[in-house]
Design a protein around this motif. Structure first.
Motif, PDB file in Angstrom:
ATOM      1  N   UNK A  48      55.795  28.890  13.149  1.00 22.70           N
ATOM      2  CA  UNK A  48      54.567  28.103  13.077  1.00 22.70           C
ATOM      3  C   UNK A  48      53.467  28.758  12.242  1.00 22.70           C
ATOM      4  N   UNK A  49      53.531  30.072  12.031  1.00 25.15           N
ATOM      5  CA  UNK A  49      52.536  30.749  11.198  1.00 25.15           C
ATOM      6  C   UNK A  49      53.026  30.935   9.762  1.00 25.15           C
ATOM      7  N   UNK A  50      54.157  30.314   9.420  1.00 23.19           N
ATOM      8  CA  UNK A  50      54.690  30.399   8.067  1.00 23.19           C
ATOM      9  C   UNK A  50      55.580  31.587   7.825  1.00 23.19           C
ATOM     10  N   UNK A  51      55.661  32.498   8.796  1.00 23.58           N
ATOM     11  CA  UNK A  51      56.601  33.610   8.663  1.00 23.58           C
ATOM     12  C   UNK A  51      58.010  33.103   8.943  1.00 23.58           C
ATOM     13  N   UNK A  52      58.996  33.919   8.622  1.00 27.97           N
ATOM     14  CA  UNK A  52      60.388  33.471   8.680  1.00 27.97           C
ATOM     15  C   UNK A  52      61.215  34.414   9.537  1.00 27.97           C
ATOM     16  N   UNK A  53      61.948  33.835  10.469  1.00 35.37           N
ATOM     17  CA  UNK A  53      62.862  34.571  11.334  1.00 35.37           C
ATOM     18  C   UNK A  53      64.232  34.628  10.680  1.00 35.37           C
ATOM     19  N   UNK A  54      64.806  35.839  10.565  1.00 37.27           N
ATOM     20  CA  UNK A  54      66.152  36.020  10.019  1.00 37.27           C
ATOM     21  C   UNK A  54      67.052  36.582  11.115  1.00 37.27           C
ATOM     22  N   UNK A  55      68.165  35.893  11.345  1.00 38.82           N
ATOM     23  CA  UNK A  55      69.017  36.190  12.498  1.00 38.82           C
ATOM     24  C   UNK A  55      70.484  36.268  12.076  1.00 38.82           C
ATOM     25  N   UNK A  56      71.195  37.226  12.645  1.00 41.58           N
ATOM     26  CA  UNK A  56      72.647  37.352  12.557  1.00 41.58           C
ATOM     27  C   UNK A  56      73.126  37.653  11.136  1.00 41.58           C
ATOM     28  N   UNK A  57      74.406  37.417  10.875  1.00 41.79           N
ATOM     29  CA  UNK A  57      75.039  37.739   9.603  1.00 41.79           C
ATOM     30  C   UNK A  57      75.945  38.955   9.722  1.00 41.79           C
ATOM     31  N   UNK A  76      58.636   8.609  -1.441  1.00 41.17           N
ATOM     32  CA  UNK A  76      57.759   9.584  -0.799  1.00 41.17           C
ATOM     33  C   UNK A  76      56.686  10.086  -1.756  1.00 41.17           C
ATOM     34  N   UNK A  77      55.522  10.392  -1.187  1.00 39.09           N
ATOM     35  CA  UNK A  77      54.517  11.184  -1.887  1.00 39.09           C
ATOM     36  C   UNK A  77      54.507  12.556  -1.214  1.00 39.09           C
ATOM     37  N   UNK A  78      54.184  13.591  -1.978  1.00 36.27           N
ATOM     38  CA  UNK A  78      54.259  14.953  -1.443  1.00 36.27           C
ATOM     39  C   UNK A  78      52.917  15.379  -0.858  1.00 36.27           C
ATOM     40  N   UNK A  79      53.001  16.047   0.285  1.00 37.13           N
ATOM     41  CA  UNK A  79      51.821  16.527   1.007  1.00 37.13           C
ATOM     42  C   UNK A  79      52.028  17.998   1.345  1.00 37.13           C
ATOM     43  N   UNK A  80      51.008  18.801   1.101  1.00 39.40           N
ATOM     44  CA  UNK A  80      51.082  20.222   1.432  1.00 39.40           C
ATOM     45  C   UNK A  80      50.300  20.499   2.712  1.00 39.40           C
ATOM     46  N   UNK A  81      50.995  21.081   3.696  1.00 49.31           N
ATOM     47  CA  UNK A  81      50.368  21.456   4.969  1.00 49.31           C
ATOM     48  C   UNK A  81      50.204  22.975   4.972  1.00 49.31           C
ATOM     49  N   UNK A  82      48.968  23.477   4.911  1.00 49.36           N
ATOM     50  CA  UNK A  82      48.771  24.941   4.875  1.00 49.36           C
ATOM     51  C   UNK A  82      48.953  25.566   6.250  1.00 49.36           C
ATOM     52  N   UNK A  83      48.996  26.884   6.274  1.00 53.33           N
ATOM     53  CA  UNK A  83      49.088  27.618   7.543  1.00 53.33           C
ATOM     54  C   UNK A  83      47.818  27.367   8.346  1.00 53.33           C
ATOM     55  N   UNK A  84      47.981  26.979   9.600  1.00 52.13           N
ATOM     56  CA  UNK A  84      46.825  26.723  10.460  1.00 52.13           C
ATOM     57  C   UNK A  84      46.140  28.042  10.817  1.00 52.13           C
ATOM     58  N   UNK A  85      44.811  28.017  10.826  1.00 52.05           N
ATOM     59  CA  UNK A  85      44.049  29.239  11.118  1.00 52.05           C
ATOM     60  C   UNK A  85      44.347  29.775  12.507  1.00 52.05           C
TER      61      UNK A  85
END
Length: 671
Positions: free
Chosen positions: A298-307, A645-654
């Motif tokens: 939800x904060x735009x960071x990315x979880x990397x799991x397994x492999x 579709x039209x494109x919409x950018x949703x920024x990281x919420x404060x």
């Protein structure tokens, strides 16, 4: 009585009768072929009729020029409207050895293609959408699998120790280790960083106790042949070290032999820039990963799991988070184990829902049970009731539309590894319930491993293809498709795909409402499993029934003439030709698909008001429901026909919550 005189046939009459007889004999002999030809011709006629297309849709093949045909393993829709098709080495050992790594950028609107320089073997990497529209690609292939009997050099796991509490030690790729007892030398296949040793001082005595740190690396003999293998544990000197490092840094290995060698992963991480249309390298992961899942938080960071790691073992639950602002990775403080390519969705409350779907490697009795994972406490709450729990591998999982309802569907699946088992079951669960539990859904069109499911703008889900056996063995590809309606809880038959697709296949929703499918990596091309198959390099387009309804499609236009950035909770206006006909508005996250895994796709219902000129739409306030990034905004009319579709950018919420991370290597969850 005299015998009647026999009449003799003329030569012309004889020829006519002989010719007629030959036609009858030939027709009888070729009846199946004649019937098949006639059936094929009629089927082609039938599926091209307006009524048929309005009921079941239509499939068509994309014209891909020869120079742009690749073994597409990964595909992602970018906010430019183009699709990134990634092969890496494409499951082709010859390409891997030649360092021939491929990526192609396809513009479905113009049907144009471009070859993109590919900096590493991104085959079997993980990928996800970042808040700024870049695509994060992490992991890939360091070494191909070698079966027992084909291994030419002895090798295996070397554990490297560091007894120096003052500083870590980096050993580059090619570092050599020589056994103190056996005298045999092995060479590392990757660089390895060994952390500094842990030092603990007793406050009472002042005496310091040092505990050596360790790291793992795959090593291999310098030469071929059985005389270079070892049979017992030995301690190994690290060649090239000076002074105290000779004593502080050393390796220990058990048997280094000719056992089967699994695939190995890489730590490399890249961001693909859709505007510059190139890969940009960023800091690598701490763990090498082959077959990882990446999930945007939800904060735009990315979880990397397994492999699979750099020695070919499943990463033992040491999971990482990528910060796109810092371009750095850090560990979660506590480990949790999952098999490779687990289907991990960001749920509405910020926790991670694991549906049980996965693809590939890991013990058959660990990390496979569905549940809800709290990243902060590391608590895992099991979700019971799923049918056929032993054949969830290669199943497809979908967050059903609209995402607010938090209903998930698991479709098909197969047994662990190369099992021939498969199922036509679907399973449903509602996470809003006080005690969520899976229930049976309607049966899929056939037993299928590797089905591909794509969310459509009208709140239905297209599922296509798959195979009844492992990688399409015994000619088991399923040339069927169906559309699931969550409101009625029923499947409706769709037009049959033109191409059979199983392992290494997938599908994506395009901005114009069509669906593209790609890939297929069958082991064999015949029912007897005697002829090796070729990777299917075709791309196929499905035009759903809603685009065959006739009449005008709804239209959304941005009055400001550009792409909007819209914060969560905000309201924004769009123009439309017929606002009264609009019955719903959806915000759809672009997909990123590989190995039956697309945890990106979600369709969010938006509140809206009709105006004289168009509609005013309001975004939800929950960043776990709408993780930051680019989205397709689509209006759907009362016939179920969507706008482009039209494109919409949703920024990281404060106020988006974040999760604690650490640079300390956590204790493994699986040993």
């Amino acid at each position: 009585m005299p015998e009647p005189k026999r009449r003799r046939l003329s030569r012309r009459t004889s020829k006519i009768l002989l010719g007629t007889g030959a036609v009858v004999v030939l027709a009888a002999a070729n009846a199946p072929a004649v019937y098949d030809f006639a059936s094929t011709q009629y089927h082609a006629y039938e599926i091209d009729q307006p009524e048929y297309k309005a009921e079941r849709g239509r499939w068509s093949l994309v014209d891909v020029p020869e120079e742009f045909r690749i073994n597409t393993i990964h595909a992602a829709l970018l906010h430019t409207g183009k699709v990134l098709l990634v092969a890496g080495s494409g499951n082709d050992a010859k390409q891997f050895d030649a360092k021939t790594f491929r990526t192609v950028l396809w513009d479905p609107k113009e049907n144009t293609f471009e070859n993109i320089p590919t900096p590493a073997d991104l085959f079997c990497a993980g990928h996800t959408q970042l808040p700024d529209g870049r695509l994060l690609v992490a992991g890939g292939t360091q070494r191909y699998e070698t079966l027992e009997g084909d291994v030419e050099k002895a090798g295996g796991l070397m554990i490297v120790y560091n007894e120096n509490p003052d500083e870590p030690k980096t050993l580059p790729k090619g570092t050599r280790f020589t056994g103190r007892e056996n005298g045999k030398t092995f060479e590392s296949h990757a660089s390895v960083v060994v952390p500094r040793a842990k030092k603990k001082t007793d406050p009472g005595t002042g005496k310091a106790e040092v505990t050596a740190s360790s790291a793992r690396v795959y090593v291999e003999a310098l030469e071929k042949g059985p005389r270079h293998q070892t049979g017992t544990q030995d301690q190994y000197r690290v060649l090239g070290l000076e002074g105290d490092e000779k004593q502080n840094i050393y390796g220990i290995a058990q048997k280094l032999s000719f056992d089967k060698k699994d695939f190995q992963g890489i730590k490399d991480t890249f961001e693909f820039d859709p505007v510059a249309e190139r890969y940009v390298q960023v800091d690598p992961m701490h763990e090498a990963r082959w077959y990882p899942t990446l999930t945007t938080l939800e904060d735009g960071k990315v979880l990397s799991v397994s492999g699979l790691d750099d020695i070919g073992q499943v990463v033992p639950g040491k999971n990482e988070i990528y910060d796109p602002r810092k371009k750095e990775w850090e560990f979660l403080p506590k480990a949790r184990f999952f098999p490779t390519y687990p289907a991990l969705f960001l749920a509405w409350d910020g926790r991670i829902f694991y549906t049980g779907s996965n693809a590939g490697y890991g013990p058959d009795d660990q990390g496979r049970e569905p549940g809800i994972w709290d990243l902060d406490s590391n608590k895992f709450t099991k979700v019971p009731g799923i049918s056929d729990p032993d054949i969830l591998e290669t199943s497809m999982s979908v967050l059903l539309p609209p995402a607010q309802e938090q209903r998930y569907m698991v479709l098909g699946g197969g047994g662990v590894g190369e099992s021939a088992k498969s199922t036509d079951r679907t399973r449903l669960v509602d996470l809003r319930e006080d005690e969520p539990r899976f229930r049976e859904g309607p049966r899929l069109y056939d037993k299928a491993r590797y089905p591909s499911s794509v969310i459509l703008p009208d709140d239905t889900v297209l599922t296509a293809n798959g195979s009844g056996d492992y990688r399409g063995k015994s000619d088991s590809n399923v040339l069927k498709a169906a559309i699931y309606d969550p409101e009625t809880d029923k499947f409706t038959a769709a037009a049959d795909p033109l191409v059979g697709r199983n392992y290494h296949s997938g599908g994506l929703l395009l901005p114009d409402g069509r669906v593209m499918t790609f890939g297929s990596d069958s082991l064999f091309s015949d029912k007897a499993n005697s002829k090796k198959a070729k990777f299917d390099q075709s791309l196929e387009i499905y035009t759903p029934p809603y685009l065959h309804q006739g009449g005008a499609r709804p239209v959304l236009r941005d009055p400001e003439g550009g792409r909007r950035t819209v914060k969560l909770g905000s309201t924004v206006a769009y123009d439309s030709d017929d606002p009264k006909a609009i019955s719903r508005v959806r915000l759809i996250r672009p997909g990123s698909f590989t190995h039956v895994t697309n945890v990106e796709q979600r369709s969010i219902a938006l509140d809206f008001d009709r105006t004289e000129k168009g509609v005013e739409v309001t975004l939800p306030q929950n960043p776990a429901l709408v993780p930051p990034g680019w989205y397709m905004l689509t209006a759907v009319d009362d016939r179920g026909v969507p706008s482009e579709a039209v494109w919409v950018h949703v920024p990281v919420a404060a106020d988006a919550p974040t999760h604690e991370t650490t640079d300390e290597d956590p204790e493994p969850a699986l040993k």
